[in-house]
Design a protein around this motif. Structure first.
Motif, PDB file in Angstrom:
ATOM      1  N   ALA A 320       0.836  -1.203   0.000  1.00  8.97           N
ATOM      2  CA  ALA A 320       0.000   0.000   0.000  1.00  8.97           C
ATOM      3  C   ALA A 320       0.871   1.254   0.000  1.00  8.97           C
ATOM      4  O   ALA A 320       2.075   1.193   0.241  1.00  8.97           O
ATOM      5  CB  ALA A 320      -0.920  -0.003   1.223  1.00  8.97           C
ATOM      6  N   ASN A 321       0.232   2.383  -0.264  1.00 11.97           N
ATOM      7  CA  ASN A 321       0.951   3.668  -0.267  1.00 11.97           C
ATOM      8  C   ASN A 321       1.056   4.271   1.130  1.00 11.97           C
ATOM      9  O   ASN A 321       1.758   5.258   1.328  1.00 11.97           O
ATOM     10  CB  ASN A 321       0.260   4.662  -1.203  1.00 11.97           C
ATOM     11  N   THR A 322       0.317   3.689   2.077  1.00 13.35           N
ATOM     12  CA  THR A 322       0.341   4.207   3.452  1.00 13.35           C
ATOM     13  C   THR A 322       0.732   3.081   4.407  1.00 13.35           C
ATOM     14  O   THR A 322       0.608   1.894   4.080  1.00 13.35           O
ATOM     15  CB  THR A 322      -1.041   4.746   3.861  1.00 13.35           C
ATOM     16  N   ARG A 323       1.192   3.466   5.590  1.00 14.66           N
ATOM     17  CA  ARG A 323       1.597   2.465   6.583  1.00 14.66           C
ATOM     18  C   ARG A 323       0.407   1.608   7.015  1.00 14.66           C
ATOM     19  O   ARG A 323      -0.705   2.129   7.172  1.00 14.66           O
ATOM     20  CB  ARG A 323       2.169   3.153   7.832  1.00 14.66           C
ATOM     21  N   PRO A 324       0.631   0.310   7.241  1.00 15.96           N
ATOM     22  CA  PRO A 324      -0.468  -0.542   7.715  1.00 15.96           C
ATOM     23  C   PRO A 324      -0.971  -0.059   9.081  1.00 15.96           C
ATOM     24  O   PRO A 324      -0.196   0.440   9.900  1.00 15.96           O
ATOM     25  CB  PRO A 324       0.177  -1.929   7.836  1.00 15.96           C
ATOM     26  N   ASP A 325      -2.245  -0.206   9.304  1.00 16.90           N
ATOM     27  CA  ASP A 325      -2.852   0.189  10.573  1.00 16.90           C
ATOM     28  C   ASP A 325      -2.282  -0.675  11.700  1.00 16.90           C
ATOM     29  O   ASP A 325      -2.275  -1.910  11.611  1.00 16.90           O
ATOM     30  CB  ASP A 325      -4.375   0.019  10.478  1.00 16.90           C
ATOM     31  N   GLU A 326      -1.809  -0.023  12.764  1.00 23.22           N
ATOM     32  CA  GLU A 326      -1.150  -0.748  13.853  1.00 23.22           C
ATOM     33  C   GLU A 326      -2.092  -1.745  14.523  1.00 23.22           C
ATOM     34  O   GLU A 326      -1.673  -2.835  14.933  1.00 23.22           O
ATOM     35  CB  GLU A 326      -0.613   0.258  14.885  1.00 23.22           C
ATOM     36  N   VAL A 351       4.425 -12.208  11.134  1.00 28.21           N
ATOM     37  CA  VAL A 351       3.623 -11.014  10.845  1.00 28.21           C
ATOM     38  C   VAL A 351       4.512  -9.791  11.056  1.00 28.21           C
ATOM     39  O   VAL A 351       4.997  -9.559  12.166  1.00 28.21           O
ATOM     40  CB  VAL A 351       2.377 -10.929  11.767  1.00 28.21           C
ATOM     41  N   PHE A 352       4.736  -9.028  10.017  1.00 29.80           N
ATOM     42  CA  PHE A 352       5.642  -7.869  10.147  1.00 29.80           C
ATOM     43  C   PHE A 352       5.420  -6.894   8.995  1.00 29.80           C
ATOM     44  O   PHE A 352       4.789  -7.229   7.978  1.00 29.80           O
ATOM     45  CB  PHE A 352       7.104  -8.336  10.169  1.00 29.80           C
ATOM     46  N   THR A 353       5.950  -5.700   9.176  1.00 28.25           N
ATOM     47  CA  THR A 353       5.836  -4.663   8.149  1.00 28.25           C
ATOM     48  C   THR A 353       7.235  -4.271   7.668  1.00 28.25           C
ATOM     49  O   THR A 353       8.233  -4.510   8.349  1.00 28.25           O
ATOM     50  CB  THR A 353       5.125  -3.409   8.690  1.00 28.25           C
ATOM     51  N   ASP A 354       7.287  -3.665   6.506  1.00 30.90           N
ATOM     52  CA  ASP A 354       8.553  -3.176   5.960  1.00 30.90           C
ATOM     53  C   ASP A 354       8.229  -2.164   4.871  1.00 30.90           C
ATOM     54  O   ASP A 354       7.049  -1.924   4.559  1.00 30.90           O
ATOM     55  CB  ASP A 354       9.378  -4.341   5.399  1.00 30.90           C
ATOM     56  N   THR A 355       9.267  -1.569   4.289  1.00 35.90           N
ATOM     57  CA  THR A 355       9.058  -0.644   3.172  1.00 35.90           C
ATOM     58  C   THR A 355       9.882  -1.113   1.976  1.00 35.90           C
ATOM     59  O   THR A 355      10.911  -1.766   2.138  1.00 35.90           O
ATOM     60  CB  THR A 355       9.493   0.798   3.525  1.00 35.90           C
ATOM     61  N   THR A 397       7.975   5.146  -2.489  1.00 31.98           N
ATOM     62  CA  THR A 397       8.036   4.305  -1.291  1.00 31.98           C
ATOM     63  C   THR A 397       6.694   3.616  -1.102  1.00 31.98           C
ATOM     64  O   THR A 397       5.648   4.267  -1.141  1.00 31.98           O
ATOM     65  CB  THR A 397       8.350   5.158  -0.044  1.00 31.98           C
ATOM     66  N   LYS A 398       6.713   2.327  -0.923  1.00 33.24           N
ATOM     67  CA  LYS A 398       5.474   1.592  -0.624  1.00 33.24           C
ATOM     68  C   LYS A 398       5.674   0.796   0.669  1.00 33.24           C
ATOM     69  O   LYS A 398       6.791   0.450   1.030  1.00 33.24           O
ATOM     70  CB  LYS A 398       5.103   0.667  -1.786  1.00 33.24           C
ATOM     71  N   TYR A 399       4.586   0.554   1.336  1.00 31.72           N
ATOM     72  CA  TYR A 399       4.612  -0.140   2.626  1.00 31.72           C
ATOM     73  C   TYR A 399       4.035  -1.540   2.455  1.00 31.72           C
ATOM     74  O   TYR A 399       3.049  -1.738   1.742  1.00 31.72           O
ATOM     75  CB  TYR A 399       3.800   0.642   3.662  1.00 31.72           C
ATOM     76  N   ILE A 400       4.677  -2.499   3.103  1.00 36.04           N
ATOM     77  CA  ILE A 400       4.198  -3.875   2.978  1.00 36.04           C
ATOM     78  C   ILE A 400       3.830  -4.446   4.348  1.00 36.04           C
ATOM     79  O   ILE A 400       4.421  -4.096   5.367  1.00 36.04           O
ATOM     80  CB  ILE A 400       5.236  -4.782   2.286  1.00 36.04           C
ATOM     81  N   LEU A 401       2.850  -5.315   4.321  1.00 36.35           N
ATOM     82  CA  LEU A 401       2.459  -6.089   5.508  1.00 36.35           C
ATOM     83  C   LEU A 401       2.492  -7.551   5.089  1.00 36.35           C
ATOM     84  O   LEU A 401       1.823  -7.948   4.140  1.00 36.35           O
ATOM     85  CB  LEU A 401       1.046  -5.692   5.968  1.00 36.35           C
TER      86      LEU A 401
END
Length: 408
Positions: A320-326, A351-355, A397-401
């Protein structure tokens, strides 16, 4: 006495290998190791044909360098035989410091030292072995040689490295969007005030090159399934190292063991030649042999991660273009902990996030200069009438979950 060698390359046809120093370096064990390191990491998980190696790529880049030097000489620029050999050695060895699966070790086991640093160290080691015959090549590689255009051909935004890997990766993945007219681009190269420039009539070929690079990043290198496989490999190495440093005995080759069980700082790596020699013994097979054995490890996290990679049960990836919801991330962590019967801390391996970043072109001191018909020099983004190129100069920059498919 070396005889002239010819290699049949699937991308360019027959490639001639210069006799003497270049041939001897190709024969060296440091370079031969590249036969066992995949050029494009985990892309074969999506594109099955993408199993070409750093060895292929280095020879291809060397071939293109020969064409570039020939073009510049034909346009009246003096390049000595010594400079030609040195720049050929520099491009041949530019990736010699890559570790298994190319970038996998850089952020996990061998920290704070890049493959460029390791390439430079291996070149220094080879220089000692070959009695100082790599002096000029090392200066070109490090951009300390006075004729800077030679370094620009090795490392820049329009270098022989990029021209080769785009065409080669397109060929082996079957993704035709990455094909670039390397012959045409090389024929358009020239020098202006000691810098590489592209003649104005080559503008459209450069536009295609930059757009192809951007498309290859989204379609191949940053494909969500490729990201998933590379993140999984990364998590496996992080977990294995965590267990190793806590004293757990894990199967691994002697070379992998050396880096898995020791905390080696950047300074130690640089100043202790033993680390470099052991690093130069590692390739993809060290990692895969360990992972296949770790499938049966009694640590649930490591065994599950390894099974998932071996059987291609990869993470689901949301981009996504925005950070995943915490709150969503925390909910997924709780679900993963319950599903695998592990702590929420350990669930962070699943389960983790990155850019991810895609910067097809940077307007900086390595920019692509166009030599206009009136003799002026313009950056490609200014010289081109293609509005898309200005957009290409912006880093996306894109955000991944990432999370297991079973949790969907």
């Amino acid at each position: 006495m070396n005889k002239k060698k010819i290699i049949n390359d699937p991308v360019y046809g027959f490639i001639s290998i210069p006799e003497g120093l270049v041939f001897s370096l190709i024969e060296h064990r440091y370079f031969q190791r590249l036969r066992y390191i995949k050029q494009s990491g985990m892309t074969h998980m999506v594109y099955p044909g993408s199993i070409h190696t750093r060895f292929h790529h280095a020879l291809g880049a060397m071939h293109l360098m020969g064409l570039a030097i020939e073009t510049l000489r034909n346009k009246g620029h003096q390049i000595s035989e010594q400079e030609e050999e040195a720049v050929t050695v520099a491009i041949l060895l530019h990736d010699v410091g890559h570790g298994p699966f190319s970038h996998a070790l850089e952020s996990t086991i061998v920290k704070d030292i890049s493959h460029e640093d390791i390439s430079a160290l291996l070149m220094q080691r080879l220089n000692v072995e070959f009695g100082g015959r790599l002096d000029m090549a090392i200066n070109i590689f490090n951009d300390t040689y006075p004729r800077r255009f030679l370094h620009q051909l090795v490392s820049g935004q329009l270098d022989m490295d990029r021209l080769d890997y785009l065409n080669r990766d397109s060929f082996f993945t079957g993704v035709t969007e990455g094909i670039v007219g390397s012959d045409r681009i090389i024929k358009m190269l020239n020098l202006h005030e000691g810098q590489i420039v592209v003649e104005e009539k080559g503008i459209y070929s450069i536009e295609k090159f930059l757009i192809a690079r951007r498309l290859m990043y989204w379609q191949v290198y940053l494909h969500k399934t490729v990201i998933s496989a590379e993140q999984l490999l990364n998590k496996i190495l992080v977990r294995a190292r965590e267990l190793a440093l806590n004293g757990k005995k894990l199967f691994c080759t002697p070379a992998l063991c050396h880096f898995l069980y020791d905390r080696i700082s950047r300074e130690e790596f640089i100043h202790n030649p033993g680390h470099l020699e052991i690093f130069a013994q590692m390739d993809d097979t060290d990692i895969m042999s360990a992972i296949k054995v770790w499938v049966n490890c009694d640590d649930t996290v490591l065994a599950t991660l390894c099974r998932n990679l071996v059987y291609r049960n990869l993470f689901h990836v949301d981009i996504a273009n925005t950070r995943p919801d915490e709150a969503v991330v925390q909910n997924m962590l709780q679900k993963a902990a319950a599903y695998y019967g592990i702590s929420t801390n350990d669930a962070a391996f699943f389960v983790f996030t990155d850019t991810v970043l895609n910067d097809a072109y940077k307007v900086d001191d390595t920019n692509i200069r166009i030599l206009m018909k009136d003799g002026s020099i313009k950056d490609i983004t200014t010289a081109s009438d293609n509005a898309n190129l200005t957009a290409l100069a912006k880093t996306v920059t894109k955000y991944i979950l990432c999370y297991p498919k079973q949790l969907i």
